[in-house]
Design an enzyme around this catalytic site. Structure first.
Site, PDB file in Angstrom:
ATOM      1  N   HIS A   1     -10.645   0.329  -3.031  1.00 30.35           N
ATOM      2  CA  HIS A   1     -12.025   0.352  -2.283  1.00 30.35           C
ATOM      3  C   HIS A   1     -13.143   0.828  -3.122  1.00 30.35           C
ATOM      4  O   HIS A   1     -12.878   1.730  -4.026  1.00 30.35           O
ATOM      5  CB  HIS A   1     -11.991   1.078  -0.897  1.00 30.35           C
ATOM      6  CG  HIS A   1     -11.247   0.434   0.036  1.00 30.35           C
ATOM      7  ND1 HIS A   1     -11.339  -0.749   0.633  1.00 30.35           N
ATOM      8  CD2 HIS A   1     -10.301   1.498   1.017  1.00 30.35           C
ATOM      9  CE1 HIS A   1     -10.338  -0.730   1.517  1.00 30.35           C
ATOM     10  NE2 HIS A   1      -9.813   0.369   1.795  1.00 30.35           N
TER      11      HIS A   1
ATOM     12  N   HIS B   1     -10.749   6.597   1.408  1.00 30.75           N
ATOM     13  CA  HIS B   1      -9.504   6.541   1.059  1.00 30.75           C
ATOM     14  C   HIS B   1      -9.130   5.742   0.018  1.00 30.75           C
ATOM     15  O   HIS B   1     -10.161   4.435  -0.165  1.00 30.75           O
ATOM     16  CB  HIS B   1      -8.360   6.325   2.300  1.00 30.75           C
ATOM     17  CG  HIS B   1      -8.618   5.055   2.904  1.00 30.75           C
ATOM     18  ND1 HIS B   1      -9.383   4.823   3.706  1.00 30.75           N
ATOM     19  CD2 HIS B   1      -8.068   3.815   2.399  1.00 30.75           C
ATOM     20  CE1 HIS B   1      -9.645   3.460   4.007  1.00 30.75           C
ATOM     21  NE2 HIS B   1      -8.699   2.858   3.551  1.00 30.75           N
TER      22      HIS B   1
ATOM     23  N   CYS C   1      -2.264  -2.738   7.645  1.00 35.12           N
ATOM     24  CA  CYS C   1      -2.056  -3.686   6.428  1.00 35.12           C
ATOM     25  C   CYS C   1      -0.801  -4.463   6.383  1.00 35.12           C
ATOM     26  O   CYS C   1      -0.696  -5.509   6.167  1.00 35.12           O
ATOM     27  CB  CYS C   1      -2.425  -3.203   5.034  1.00 35.12           C
ATOM     28  SG  CYS C   1      -4.217  -2.352   4.856  1.00 35.12           S
TER      29      CYS C   1
ATOM     30  N   LYS D   1      -6.666  -5.044  -3.309  1.00 33.83           N
ATOM     31  CA  LYS D   1      -7.615  -5.728  -1.858  1.00 33.83           C
ATOM     32  C   LYS D   1      -8.371  -4.633  -1.301  1.00 33.83           C
ATOM     33  O   LYS D   1      -8.425  -3.623  -1.721  1.00 33.83           O
ATOM     34  CB  LYS D   1      -6.401  -6.177  -0.915  1.00 33.83           C
ATOM     35  CG  LYS D   1      -5.452  -4.792  -0.298  1.00 33.83           C
ATOM     36  CD  LYS D   1      -4.604  -5.319   0.395  1.00 33.83           C
ATOM     37  CE  LYS D   1      -3.811  -4.265   1.009  1.00 33.83           C
ATOM     38  NZ  LYS D   1      -4.719  -3.439   1.795  1.00 33.83           N
TER      39      LYS D   1
ATOM     40  N   ASP E   1      -4.636  -0.821  -1.815  1.00 30.54           N
ATOM     41  CA  ASP E   1      -5.876  -0.696  -1.079  1.00 30.54           C
ATOM     42  C   ASP E   1      -6.775  -0.266  -2.282  1.00 30.54           C
ATOM     43  O   ASP E   1      -6.484   0.747  -2.772  1.00 30.54           O
ATOM     44  CB  ASP E   1      -5.907   0.326  -0.072  1.00 30.54           C
ATOM     45  CG  ASP E   1      -6.623  -0.192   1.323  1.00 30.54           C
ATOM     46  OD1 ASP E   1      -6.722  -1.431   1.482  1.00 30.54           O
ATOM     47  OD2 ASP E   1      -7.070   0.953   1.905  1.00 30.54           O
TER      48      ASP E   1
ATOM     49  N   ASP F   1       0.635  -1.198   0.169  1.00 32.53           N
ATOM     50  CA  ASP F   1      -0.042  -0.066  -0.031  1.00 32.53           C
ATOM     51  C   ASP F   1       0.700   1.380   0.147  1.00 32.53           C
ATOM     52  O   ASP F   1       0.655   2.330   0.623  1.00 32.53           O
ATOM     53  CB  ASP F   1      -0.992   0.022   1.125  1.00 32.53           C
ATOM     54  CG  ASP F   1      -1.896  -1.033   1.221  1.00 32.53           C
ATOM     55  OD1 ASP F   1      -1.806  -1.918   0.331  1.00 32.53           O
ATOM     56  OD2 ASP F   1      -2.851  -1.026   1.954  1.00 32.53           O
TER      57      ASP F   1
HETATM   58  C1  VGL Z   1      -4.693   0.727   5.625  1.00 34.34           C
HETATM   59  C2  VGL Z   1      -6.492   1.587   7.281  1.00 34.34           C
HETATM   60  C3  VGL Z   1      -7.402   1.465   6.656  1.00 34.34           C
HETATM   61  C4  VGL Z   1      -3.419   0.303   5.530  1.00 34.34           C
HETATM   62  C5  VGL Z   1      -5.826   0.432   4.771  1.00 34.34           C
HETATM   63  O1  VGL Z   1      -3.015   0.368   4.371  1.00 34.34           O
HETATM   64  O2  VGL Z   1      -2.773  -0.001   6.521  1.00 34.34           O
HETATM   65  N1  VGL Z   1      -5.098   1.032   6.958  1.00 34.34           N
HETATM   66  N2  VGL Z   1      -7.069   0.990   5.137  1.00 34.34           N
HETATM   67 ZN    ZN Z   2      -8.422   0.631   3.332  1.00 35.88          ZN
END
Ligand code: VGL
Ligand code: ZN
Length: 179
Positions: free
Chosen positions: A48, A61, A127, A86, A46, A8
């Site tokens: 979404h 985010h 993550c 993901k 990430d 990420d």
């Molecule tokens: C993450 C919070 C929400 C991460 C992803 O990549 O650590 N943290 N979504």
């Molecule tokens: Zn996230």
């Protein structure tokens, strides 16, 4: 055989992003330095949908196909062999790279004969930790690249606690110059 998993390293987790690790961009030059030392490099994002239960816990985010979901522009993405997405569903968090929905990470690592997994990226508490825990559970020797991770630091001490927890699980700690 060893693999690097870059978790990420996306604009929204870097300064100026929607859910920043305060020093998230610091991981980029470190990862760029070590990325060529691995025969297999996998990176997760990430990714979404606009509407997801995940955004009940977090500010929106890394919405799919937005700038915030892009890799940090300085990351040497041409060295990435496999791109994982993901958190793509609307009912789950999808913290771990092993939960990617576009590719089966465990299967890929086994097919390539990977025994050791090195992990860097964002964010340490979520993550990165979740990916490291899954990697161990699946039987890979698992290492954190300690200068290639940054925390989101919601509360003081969270990042250090996450690192301690990973060490307690059996995750090895290495710095980039040991690789
Ligand atoms: C993450 C919070 C929400 C991460 C992803 O990549 O650590 N943290 N979504
Ligand atoms: Zn996230």
């Amino acid at each position: 055989m060893r693999a690097l998993i870059i978790v990420d390293v996306q604009n929204d987790f870097c300064p100026g992003g929607a859910l920043p690790a305060p020093e998230g961009d610091r991981v980029v030059p470190v990862l760029n330095t070590i990325i060529g030392r691995f025969p297999l490099v996998v990176a997760s994002r990430d990714w979404h949908p606009e509407g997801t239960v995940h955004f009940e816990k977090w500010p929106a985010h890394c919405v799919e196909n937005t700038y915030g979901a892009d890799y940090h522009p300085d990351l040497k993405t041409e060295k990435i062999d496999t791109h994982l997405l993901k958190g793509t569903g609307n009912v789950d968090d999808g913290y771990s790279a092993f939960e990617a929905t576009n590719s089966d990470l465990e299967k890929l690592l086994r097919e390539k004969g990977v025994k050791e997994v090195y992990i860097g990226g964002l964010t340490t508490e979520y993550c990165v930790k979740s990916t490291a825990a899954d990697s161990l559970k699946k039987g890979f020797r698992t290492f954190l690249v300690t200068d290639a991770i940054e925390g989101v630091r919601q509360n003081p001490g969270d990042t250090e606690k996450a690192i301690d927890e990973m060490a307690g699980m059996g995750v090895g700690m290495v710095s980039s110059d040991q690789i």
